[in-house]
Design a protein around this motif. Structure first.
Motif, short mmCIF file in Angstrom:
data_model
loop_
_atom_site.label_atom_id
_atom_site.label_comp_id
_atom_site.label_asym_id
_atom_site.label_seq_id
_atom_site.Cartn_x
_atom_site.Cartn_y
_atom_site.Cartn_z
N PHE A 150 100.15 26.80 30.03
CA PHE A 150 99.33 27.62 30.98
C PHE A 150 100.20 28.45 32.20
N LEU A 151 101.14 28.00 32.45
CA LEU A 151 101.97 28.50 33.30
C LEU A 151 103.03 29.60 32.94
N TYR A 152 103.51 29.47 31.41
CA TYR A 152 104.38 30.23 30.71
C TYR A 152 103.84 31.34 30.22
N PHE A 153 102.42 31.14 29.47
CA PHE A 153 101.72 32.34 28.74
C PHE A 153 100.78 33.16 29.67
N GLY A 154 100.40 32.65 30.85
CA GLY A 154 99.47 33.36 31.73
C GLY A 154 98.55 33.94 30.94
N ASN A 155 98.34 35.02 31.03
CA ASN A 155 96.87 35.99 30.38
C ASN A 155 96.78 35.53 28.92
N ALA A 156 97.98 35.09 28.24
CA ALA A 156 97.81 34.82 26.88
C ALA A 156 97.47 33.20 26.65
#
Length: 217
Positions: free
Chosen positions: A18-24
Motif C-alpha cells: 500500500f505504501l509502495y504502489f500508492g494509486n496502483a
C-alpha cells in the motif's frame, strides 16, 4: 532474478504494497485476491492479512479510486473474490481428475487437494463459505467443487455469500480498528503475524490430525 525474489518477499508485507504502489495498490490487491482462489498456486498468497491492511488504509484506497465510499471498495474486492472462485471451479471442472494424478512440485502438493476434499465432504456446500477464512482451503475448495461437478447455481450462491462475508468482515475490522486505535499502523507487522497465526492454526491442526489417522491405518 534477485529483484524478482525481492518482489515476492515484499508481497508478504501488506504495508509495503500500500505504501509502495500508492494509486496502483488496489489493483495489486484485486490481482492477489483473484489469484489466491483462481489458481492452485495461490495458496501461499497473503489474502487475510492483505484485506485487513486494506481496511486500515481504506481512506487512501478511496482517495486513489475516484473518492468512492469505502463499502464500494470492499464490494469491488468481493467481486474479484467471486471471480477467483469461479476460475477455481472451472479449473477443477476441466482438469480435476488430472490434478489428482499430477506430481508434487514447489507450488502444488496433492495432499492439499485431498485435504480440501475431505474438508468439503465433511461440511458439504457450506465449506465454500467456511473455507474463505482458511488460507489453504480457500484455494482448493472451489477446485474440489468443480472436480466433483457441483451444481454451478448452487456453487454461485455459496460463492457470493462466502466472498461478501470474508471481504466485509476482515476489511471492516481493519477499518474500524484503525479508527479506534490509529497507532495500529505502527505495529502492523505484529498484527499481520497474529492474523497469519490465527488463520493457519486450524489448517496445521487439520494436517496433524490427518497424519495421525494415516499412521493409525
Amino acid at each position: 532474478m534477485s529483484d524478482f525474489w525481492d518482489f515476492i518477499q515484499h508481497l508478504f508485507n501488506p504495508r509495503w504494497i500500500f505504501l509502495y504502489f500508492g494509486n496502483a495498490a488496489l489493483f495489486i490487491l484485486l490481482a492477489i485476491v483473484f489469484a489466491e482462489t483462481g489458481f492452485f498456486i495461490g495458496f501461499f498468497l497473503p489474502g487475510d492479512s492483505l484485506l485487513f491492511t486494506a481496511g486500515i488504509f481504506g481512506e487512501d484506497l478511496c482517495k486513489n479510486f475516484y473518492n468512492v465510499p469505502f463499502f464500494i471498495i470492499i464490494l469491488i474486492v468481493a467481486f474479484f473474490a467471486i471471480l477467483g472462485n469461479i476460475q477455481g471451479y472451472w479449473l477443477g471442472y476441466k482438469s480435476g481428475e488430472l490434478l489428482y494424478r499430477k506430481k508434487d512440485s514447489f507450488f502444488f502438493k496433492k495432499k492439499h487437494l485431498i485435504l480440501a476434499k475431505l474438508f468439503y465432504n465433511k461440511y458439504k456446500s457450506t465449506a465454500l463459505i467456511m473455507s474463505r477464512f482458511l488460507p489453504l482451503f480457500r484455494t482448493f475448495a472451489p477446485i474440489v467443487a468443480g472436480a466433483i461437478r457441483m451444481n454451478f447455481k448452487k456453487f454461485m450462491i455459496y460463492n457470493v455469500i462466502g466472498a461478501i462475508a470474508w471481504t466485509y468482515s476482515i476489511m471492516l475490522a481493519g477499518h474500524y480498528l484503525d479508527k479506534s486505535f490509529p497507532e495500529l499502523k505502527n505495529h502492523l507487522e505484529w498484527i499481520v503475524l497474529l492474523i497469519v497465526f490465527i488463520t493457519t492454526l486450524p489448517v496445521i491442526i487439520k494436517l496433524k490430525k490427518s497424519k495421525k489417522k494415516k499412521l493409525l491405518i
